[in-house]
Write a protein that holds these residues in place. Structure first.
Motif, PDB file in Angstrom:
ATOM      1  N   MET A  57       0.883  -1.162   0.000  1.00  0.00           N
ATOM      2  CA  MET A  57       0.000   0.000   0.000  1.00  0.00           C
ATOM      3  C   MET A  57       0.919   1.210   0.000  1.00  0.00           C
ATOM      4  N   PRO A  58       1.005   1.947  -1.092  1.00  0.00           N
ATOM      5  CA  PRO A  58       2.059   2.951  -1.243  1.00  0.00           C
ATOM      6  C   PRO A  58       2.010   4.109  -0.252  1.00  0.00           C
ATOM      7  N   TYR A  59       0.887   4.310   0.399  1.00  0.00           N
ATOM      8  CA  TYR A  59       0.784   5.411   1.355  1.00  0.00           C
ATOM      9  C   TYR A  59       0.764   4.894   2.793  1.00  0.00           C
ATOM     10  N   ASN A  60       1.381   3.737   2.999  1.00  0.00           N
ATOM     11  CA  ASN A  60       1.435   3.177   4.351  1.00  0.00           C
ATOM     12  C   ASN A  60       2.754   2.469   4.621  1.00  0.00           C
ATOM     13  N   SER A  61       3.817   2.978   4.063  1.00  0.00           N
ATOM     14  CA  SER A  61       5.131   2.396   4.313  1.00  0.00           C
ATOM     15  C   SER A  61       5.663   2.893   5.649  1.00  0.00           C
ATOM     16  N   ASN A  68      11.354   0.182  -0.875  1.00  0.00           N
ATOM     17  CA  ASN A  68       9.908   0.177  -0.986  1.00  0.00           C
ATOM     18  C   ASN A  68       9.463   1.035  -2.166  1.00  0.00           C
ATOM     19  N   LEU A  69      10.093   2.200  -2.336  1.00  0.00           N
ATOM     20  CA  LEU A  69       9.741   3.086  -3.441  1.00  0.00           C
ATOM     21  C   LEU A  69      10.026   2.437  -4.784  1.00  0.00           C
ATOM     22  N   GLU A  70      11.126   1.678  -4.877  1.00  0.00           N
ATOM     23  CA  GLU A  70      11.465   1.008  -6.130  1.00  0.00           C
ATOM     24  C   GLU A  70      10.430  -0.058  -6.467  1.00  0.00           C
ATOM     25  N   VAL A  71      10.024  -0.837  -5.477  1.00  0.00           N
ATOM     26  CA  VAL A  71       9.013  -1.877  -5.701  1.00  0.00           C
ATOM     27  C   VAL A  71       7.695  -1.237  -6.125  1.00  0.00           C
ATOM     28  N   LEU A  72       7.263  -0.210  -5.399  1.00  0.00           N
ATOM     29  CA  LEU A  72       5.998   0.451  -5.711  1.00  0.00           C
ATOM     30  C   LEU A  72       6.028   1.099  -7.087  1.00  0.00           C
ATOM     31  N   GLY A  73       7.191   1.597  -7.479  1.00  0.00           N
ATOM     32  CA  GLY A  73       7.318   2.226  -8.790  1.00  0.00           C
ATOM     33  C   GLY A  73       7.151   1.267  -9.944  1.00  0.00           C
ATOM     34  N   ASN A  74       7.288  -0.027  -9.669  1.00  0.00           N
ATOM     35  CA  ASN A  74       7.066  -1.043 -10.697  1.00  0.00           C
ATOM     36  C   ASN A  74       5.644  -1.590 -10.687  1.00  0.00           C
ATOM     37  N   ILE A  75       4.845  -1.153  -9.721  1.00  0.00           N
ATOM     38  CA  ILE A  75       3.453  -1.604  -9.623  1.00  0.00           C
ATOM     39  C   ILE A  75       2.487  -0.486 -10.017  1.00  0.00           C
ATOM     40  N   TYR A  76       2.758   0.717  -9.540  1.00  0.00           N
ATOM     41  CA  TYR A  76       1.852   1.847  -9.751  1.00  0.00           C
ATOM     42  C   TYR A  76       2.518   2.911 -10.616  1.00  0.00           C
ATOM     43  N   ASP A  77       1.704   3.702 -11.298  1.00  0.00           N
ATOM     44  CA  ASP A  77       2.231   4.796 -12.108  1.00  0.00           C
ATOM     45  C   ASP A  77       2.384   6.078 -11.305  1.00  0.00           C
ATOM     46  N   GLY A 119      -7.280  -4.205 -17.616  1.00  0.00           N
ATOM     47  CA  GLY A 119      -7.754  -3.573 -18.839  1.00  0.00           C
ATOM     48  C   GLY A 119      -8.540  -2.293 -18.622  1.00  0.00           C
ATOM     49  N   GLU A 120      -8.884  -1.970 -17.376  1.00  0.00           N
ATOM     50  CA  GLU A 120      -9.609  -0.737 -17.099  1.00  0.00           C
ATOM     51  C   GLU A 120      -8.690   0.465 -17.325  1.00  0.00           C
ATOM     52  N   PRO A 121      -9.204   1.555 -17.902  1.00  0.00           N
ATOM     53  CA  PRO A 121      -8.351   2.724 -18.144  1.00  0.00           C
ATOM     54  C   PRO A 121      -7.969   3.432 -16.851  1.00  0.00           C
ATOM     55  N   VAL A 122      -6.787   4.009 -16.841  1.00  0.00           N
ATOM     56  CA  VAL A 122      -6.365   4.868 -15.738  1.00  0.00           C
ATOM     57  C   VAL A 122      -6.815   6.283 -16.085  1.00  0.00           C
ATOM     58  N   THR A 123      -7.690   6.862 -15.277  1.00  0.00           N
ATOM     59  CA  THR A 123      -8.273   8.158 -15.595  1.00  0.00           C
ATOM     60  C   THR A 123      -8.047   9.159 -14.470  1.00  0.00           C
ATOM     61  N   ALA A 124      -8.474  10.387 -14.721  1.00  0.00           N
ATOM     62  CA  ALA A 124      -8.372  11.431 -13.702  1.00  0.00           C
ATOM     63  C   ALA A 124      -9.138  11.047 -12.450  1.00  0.00           C
ATOM     64  N   ALA A 125     -10.209  10.257 -12.596  1.00  0.00           N
ATOM     65  CA  ALA A 125     -10.984   9.829 -11.436  1.00  0.00           C
ATOM     66  C   ALA A 125     -10.138   9.009 -10.467  1.00  0.00           C
ATOM     67  N   ASP A 126      -9.195   8.226 -11.000  1.00  0.00           N
ATOM     68  CA  ASP A 126      -8.307   7.453 -10.131  1.00  0.00           C
ATOM     69  C   ASP A 126      -7.402   8.373  -9.317  1.00  0.00           C
ATOM     70  N   VAL A 197       1.766   8.245  -6.327  1.00  0.00           N
ATOM     71  CA  VAL A 197       1.356   7.212  -7.279  1.00  0.00           C
ATOM     72  C   VAL A 197      -0.160   7.113  -7.284  1.00  0.00           C
ATOM     73  N   VAL A 198      -0.689   6.579  -8.365  1.00  0.00           N
ATOM     74  CA  VAL A 198      -2.144   6.495  -8.519  1.00  0.00           C
ATOM     75  C   VAL A 198      -2.666   5.138  -8.056  1.00  0.00           C
TER      76      VAL A 198
END
Length: 218
Positions: A57-61, A68-77, A119-126, A197-198
């Motif tokens: 969970m990127p906001y609970n490290s 941790n940042l390197e791992v999260l950077g490969n999961i989230y944009d 397959g869901e788009p990443v949008t501003a809502a995210d 990250v989103v």
């Protein structure tokens, strides 16, 4: 991450840039072994770290460590890639950006081809969901850092009751961030990009806030 992860385009780019020409034979052999074992033709890239991450969970490290940042950077944009010198940025989650309202706001034009792993788009809502979640006064994660210079929050990045949170979706792929203090996009990215990250709204929106950090999704 079950059915949600970083954008497909980002994962593809990262994987391709990690494979050198001299390892092509080994890669081919590894792919064949992986395909035989799993029935999948997808490539698998394994990265070893000397220290384990502490949270997906990127906001609970608890450590905020570079591992941790390197791992999260490969999961989230993130919104952008940062070059090695730290002060040059190229598109990632956002294709482009510009200042607005006399440097009191930044407009990010998001990558319209970015998708989650399902397959869901990443949008501003995210992005709106992400900023709203981590600035919520009842959110108990360890990191609100990216919110500290966003309008409608206090000095800790917590949303102020009665004030409008300074994040706005102009359309599905245009995100506007209103700032407390005037800043160029590059200065804001320099201070915040690595920790911002989103998160996938469609996967998380129905999870109660009081259990968001311990949910099995992570």
């Amino acid at each position: 991450m079950a059915s949600c992860g970083g954008s497909g385009s980002t994962a593809s780019t990262s994987s391709e840039s990690s494979v050198s020409g001299e390892s092509s034979a080994a890669s081919s052999s590894a792919e064949s072994s992986a395909e035989a074992a799993t029935g999948s033709s997808d490539s698998v890239v394994t990265v070893a770290y000397t220290t384990a991450w502490d949270s997906l969970m990127p906001y609970n490290s608890s450590s905020g460590s570079m591992y941790n940042l390197e791992v999260l950077g490969n999961i989230y944009d993130r919104l952008a890639y940062s070059k090695l010198n730290g002060d040059e940025f190229t598109p990632r989650g956002a294709s482009s950006w510009e200042s607005a309202d006399d440097n009191q706001a930044i407009v990010f034009h998001l990558d319209e081809n970015a998708t989650w792993s399902d397959g869901e788009p990443v949008t501003a809502a995210d992005w709106i969901y992400t900023f709203t979640l981590i600035s919520d006064p009842n959110f108990t994660g360890t990191s609100r850092g990216p919110m500290k210079n966003i309008a409608g929050t206090d000095d800790t990045g917590t949303a102020v009751e009665g004030e409008e949170l300074g994040v706005e979706a102009l359309d599905d792929y245009t995100l506007k961030i209103h700032l407390k203090v005037a800043s160029s996009p590059e200065d804001w990215l320099l201070a915040n990009n690595r920790a911002t990250v989103v998160l996938p709204e469609h996967c998380l929106k129905d999870i109660p806030l009081d259990s968001i950090l311990t949910d099995e999704f992570w």
